[in-house]
Structure formats: C-alpha cells, structure tokens
Write a protein that holds these residues in place. Structure first.
Motif, PDB file in Angstrom:
ATOM      1  N   GLU A   1       0.820  -1.217   0.000  1.00 55.73           N
ATOM      2  CA  GLU A   1       0.000   0.000   0.000  1.00 55.73           C
ATOM      3  C   GLU A   1       0.854   1.268   0.000  1.00 55.73           C
ATOM      4  OE1 GLU A   1       0.654  -1.029   4.392  1.00 55.73           O
ATOM      5  OE2 GLU A   1       0.466  -2.083   2.467  1.00 55.73           O
ATOM      6  N   PHE A   2       2.154   1.136   0.260  1.00 61.21           N
ATOM      7  CA  PHE A   2       3.056   2.296   0.256  1.00 61.21           C
ATOM      8  C   PHE A   2       3.459   2.712  -1.160  1.00 61.21           C
ATOM      9  CE2 PHE A   2       5.151   1.736   4.742  1.00 61.21           C
ATOM     10  CZ  PHE A   2       3.909   1.943   5.331  1.00 61.21           C
ATOM     11  N   GLY A   3       3.338   1.808  -2.123  1.00 63.68           N
ATOM     12  CA  GLY A   3       3.761   2.118  -3.485  1.00 63.68           C
ATOM     13  C   GLY A   3       4.622   1.016  -4.064  1.00 63.68           C
ATOM     14  N   ASP A   4       4.750   1.009  -5.378  1.00 62.73           N
ATOM     15  CA  ASP A   4       5.485  -0.040  -6.094  1.00 62.73           C
ATOM     16  C   ASP A   4       6.888   0.459  -6.431  1.00 62.73           C
ATOM     17  OD1 ASP A   4       6.371  -2.131  -7.641  1.00 62.73           O
ATOM     18  OD2 ASP A   4       5.041  -1.698  -9.344  1.00 62.73           O
ATOM     19  N   ILE A   5       7.915  -0.143  -5.824  1.00 58.27           N
ATOM     20  CA  ILE A   5       9.297   0.258  -6.112  1.00 58.27           C
ATOM     21  C   ILE A   5      10.041  -0.821  -6.901  1.00 58.27           C
ATOM     22  CG2 ILE A   5       9.428   1.787  -4.109  1.00 58.27           C
ATOM     23  CD1 ILE A   5      11.201  -0.400  -2.759  1.00 58.27           C
ATOM     24  N   THR A   6       9.309  -1.791  -7.435  1.00 59.91           N
ATOM     25  CA  THR A   6       9.962  -2.811  -8.257  1.00 59.91           C
ATOM     26  C   THR A   6      10.268  -2.243  -9.643  1.00 59.91           C
ATOM     27  OG1 THR A   6       7.835  -3.702  -8.970  1.00 59.91           O
ATOM     28  CG2 THR A   6       8.871  -4.730  -7.050  1.00 59.91           C
ATOM     29  N   LEU A   7      11.327  -2.766 -10.228  1.00 60.81           N
ATOM     30  CA  LEU A   7      11.717  -2.423 -11.590  1.00 60.81           C
ATOM     31  C   LEU A   7      11.963  -3.731 -12.324  1.00 60.81           C
ATOM     32  CD1 LEU A   7      12.580  -0.260 -13.706  1.00 60.81           C
ATOM     33  CD2 LEU A   7      14.904  -0.476 -12.787  1.00 60.81           C
ATOM     34  N   HIS A   8      11.264  -3.926 -13.440  1.00 69.73           N
ATOM     35  CA  HIS A   8      11.321  -5.194 -14.155  1.00 69.73           C
ATOM     36  C   HIS A   8      12.050  -5.027 -15.494  1.00 69.73           C
ATOM     37  CE1 HIS A   8       8.484  -6.684 -11.191  1.00 69.73           C
ATOM     38  NE2 HIS A   8       7.676  -5.667 -11.466  1.00 69.73           N
ATOM     39  N   PRO A   9      12.547  -6.114 -16.062  1.00 67.39           N
ATOM     40  CA  PRO A   9      13.165  -6.033 -17.388  1.00 67.39           C
ATOM     41  C   PRO A   9      12.197  -5.427 -18.413  1.00 67.39           C
ATOM     42  CG  PRO A   9      13.568  -8.183 -16.405  1.00 67.39           C
ATOM     43  CD  PRO A   9      12.578  -7.499 -15.515  1.00 67.39           C
ATOM     44  N   ASN A  10      12.743  -4.736 -19.385  1.00 69.33           N
ATOM     45  CA  ASN A  10      11.959  -4.095 -20.448  1.00 69.33           C
ATOM     46  C   ASN A  10      11.018  -3.015 -19.913  1.00 69.33           C
ATOM     47  OD1 ASN A  10      13.072  -5.923 -22.412  1.00 69.33           O
ATOM     48  ND2 ASN A  10      11.631  -7.467 -21.641  1.00 69.33           N
ATOM     49  N   GLU A  11      11.364  -2.481 -18.748  1.00 65.56           N
ATOM     50  CA  GLU A  11      10.573  -1.414 -18.147  1.00 65.56           C
ATOM     51  C   GLU A  11      11.521  -0.260 -17.818  1.00 65.56           C
ATOM     52  OE1 GLU A  11       7.573  -0.907 -14.292  1.00 65.56           O
ATOM     53  OE2 GLU A  11       9.195  -2.374 -14.202  1.00 65.56           O
TER      54      GLU A  11
END
Length: 345
Positions: free
Chosen positions: A323-333
């Motif tokens: 709920e705090f936010g999405d800090i993931t980073l994925h390939p091709n992004e």
C-alpha cells in the motif's frame, strides 16, 4: 546561461569534477560527478554577494569522510529495507545489511559510492543541464540485476533546479532513489535550523520500530510535533523532540505527490530566502542532523541541527508494504522520477 567545469579533488585516485550551472539571474548549482552530489546551490544576496541554500564544503574529503550521505544521490533504494530481505514474483533476495540487520540507502556500495559518468551537458536560452549515468551489477551492490541509471539536473531561468531519475534493469530489482541534500539557507552566523519555517503538505507520518522500520501504521500529524501543515518554526518543533532518542527528527511523512504545488517549503524569515520542494512520489523523509559526530560538518562546523535533509522518495520499506507504493523495476521497463526545487531570495 552557462556551465563551467572546475577540478574538485580526487576520490580513490580518480579526479572529481564540479560542473557549475548558472542561470541569467546569477543562481548557481554546483554538481559533482562523484555521487551526483549537489555541492552548492547559491543565490544572489541583497549586498551583491551570493549565499548557499545548502550545507557545503570546498573540500571533497569533508563529503567522503562522513557517513551522512551529505548531498549525494541515493539508491538503488533510499531509506531502509527490513533485514535486507525482499521478494519479487515469488523469488526471495538477500542484500547487504549495512545498518544492523537492515539495509540503509542501498548499502555501502549504493549510488553514493561512485564517480558517475557525465553523459552530456546542454545549454539553451532558458536552461542548462547535466546528465550523469551509472551502471551497477549485483556483484557491485548485492541487489539483483544490472541496473542502468541516469540523473539529469536542470537549472532554468525561473530559478528551478530539477532532478530527473530514470532507470532500466535486465532483471527484477528495486528502484527508489532520492537526493540527500541538507538545507539551511540562514545567514552564515546562524548555527542551526531553529529559525527556519517549515511547511509540509502532509496529514500523516509513519510509525516505526526501534530500527526505524515502518510498522505499517500511519499516525495523524495534528496535535504532534510532526504537524507542519502551516509554516512552523523548526526550533519550536525540535524542542518537543528533545526527549526522544534521536533528539530531533529522522522520520517519514506521507505527502501528496505534486509537481505543480509544493510538497514542502523551507524559508528563512530573516534573509527572505525560501526553497519550495516538488515531488512526484508519496514520501518526504526528514533528518535534522541530530548528531554531534565530528563527521557532520559545514565548513568545519560541528553541532546538532545544523541542517535538515529533505529526501523525496516513495514511502520507506515499500517492498514489504504494497500500500506504500510499487518500487519494483522489471526487465523491459523504464521508471522515471522527478524532484524539483524552486528558490526565492
């Protein structure tokens, strides 16, 4: 508008360069290729001189020989990650634990530990900019994936300094960067931030455990020293924090992301200097330099509450609190974040 280059010492045997961005009004931002560090942010004074809005030094060693990340770029992940552990798409990861059992500011080999590449500088009629880049591998900072990051500082003739982060990765990883500049725009004979007035567009701050890891609970600011919903003298708020373990603030405010209205303002009534902060993310971490450690300096000065760090980012430890936010980073992004400071004098 112009950009000049100035030698600024050496780091681990390599030369460091300062890039001075100057607009048509005489506002100047000094950027180091070491750590993408904002070394100075000067504005004209009424007597024809210049005053720095931030804590600074002309000696690179005073930036590199302390553990307070002074004015540096921070990442891959700003703030703390509980136990240095997280999970992405069902896969578990363990990264370096550099603050007790937790990970702080991306570990000891995060963004702030390197000389960045200078990809380009640019001058137009209304703005000057510098783009820095850094590539980190898992072997370098223990985070998964090879991440490529760019950071562009732009100074314009409206007296805005904008910092734009952008990143890509070849594997699932995390990305939550910030800038860790310490502010104090008071006159040089003023020794603390006590007389500054702070406004923060925030209703809540995060509850944290003894290791400053968020519990998930949000606490209402109203009626507490954390309430800066109207401009409040920092000294008054800090007096209410003297009984705390930190003797000041090292805390996480939830803010409304906004690049058009200030997330926060900091002003010195005596000099008339003011900084307005804009951010497209939901947190402002503020640290009031509560230590009297000799490593905390400003031209050799050492005492608590000398400056205040105002770190715009996504809420801390977000990987454990969706709920705090999405800090993931994925390939091709590609992910991009922006911080903007507007100065008045």
């Amino acid at each position: 508008m112009n950009i000049t280059e100035v030698p600024f010492g050496t780091y681990q045997g390599r030369p460091v360069t300062k890039y001075v961005l100057t607009n048509d009004h005489g506002v100047q931002a000094g950027i180091l290729d070491f750590a993408g560090l904002l070394q100075s942010f000067k504005v004209p004074t009424k007597d024809g001189g210049k005053a720095d809005m931030i804590l600074t030094s002309e000696n690179l060693d005073e930036f590199t020989n302390n553990g307070f990340c002074t004015n540096r770029l921070i990442g891959r992940v700003a703030g703390r990650i509980a136990e240095g552990q997280f999970e992405i798409n069902g896969k578990k990861y363990q990264v370096e634990q550099n603050e007790g059992k937790n990970t702080l500011h991306g570990g000891t080999n995060g963004f702030y530990s390197y000389i960045w590449n200078v990809d380009s500088t640019n001058e137009t009629a209304n703005e000057v900019s510098i783009t820095l880049s850094l590539t980190l591998t898992e072997e370098m900072d223990t985070f998964p994936g090879q991440i490529h990051v760019t950071a562009t500082y732009t100074l314009d003739n409206k007296n805005n300094l904008t910092l734009k982060f952008s990143a890509t990765s070849d594997a699932d990883t995390l990305f939550n960067p910030t800038n860790h500049t310490y502010w104090n725009m008071a006159n040089s004979n003023v020794k603390t931030v006590d007389q500054l007035k702070l406004y923060v567009n925030s209703k809540n701050h995060l509850a944290v455990d003894d290791g400053k890891i968020p519990t998930g609970e949000k606490i209402t600011n109203e009626g507490t020293p954390f309430d800066f919903s109207t401009p409040t003298q920092l000294g008054d708020a800090l007096k209410e924090m003297t009984s705390t373990k930190e003797n000041g603030f090292d805390d996480i405010w939830e803010v409304e992301p906004n690049l058009n209205e200030p997330v926060a303002t900091l002003e010195d009534p005596e000099s008339g200097r003011k900084m307005s902060l804009y951010s497209d993310r939901n947190a402002l971490i503020m640290y009031t330099m509560n230590s009297d450690d000799p490593a905390v300096y400003n031209h050799g000065e050492v005492h608590p509450h000398l400056g205040i760090a105002m770190e715009a980012q996504t809420l801390s430890d977000a990987i454990h609190h969706p709920e705090f936010g999405d800090i993931t980073l994925h390939p091709n992004e590609e992910k991009t974040y922006t911080i903007k400071w507007h100065v008045e004098y």
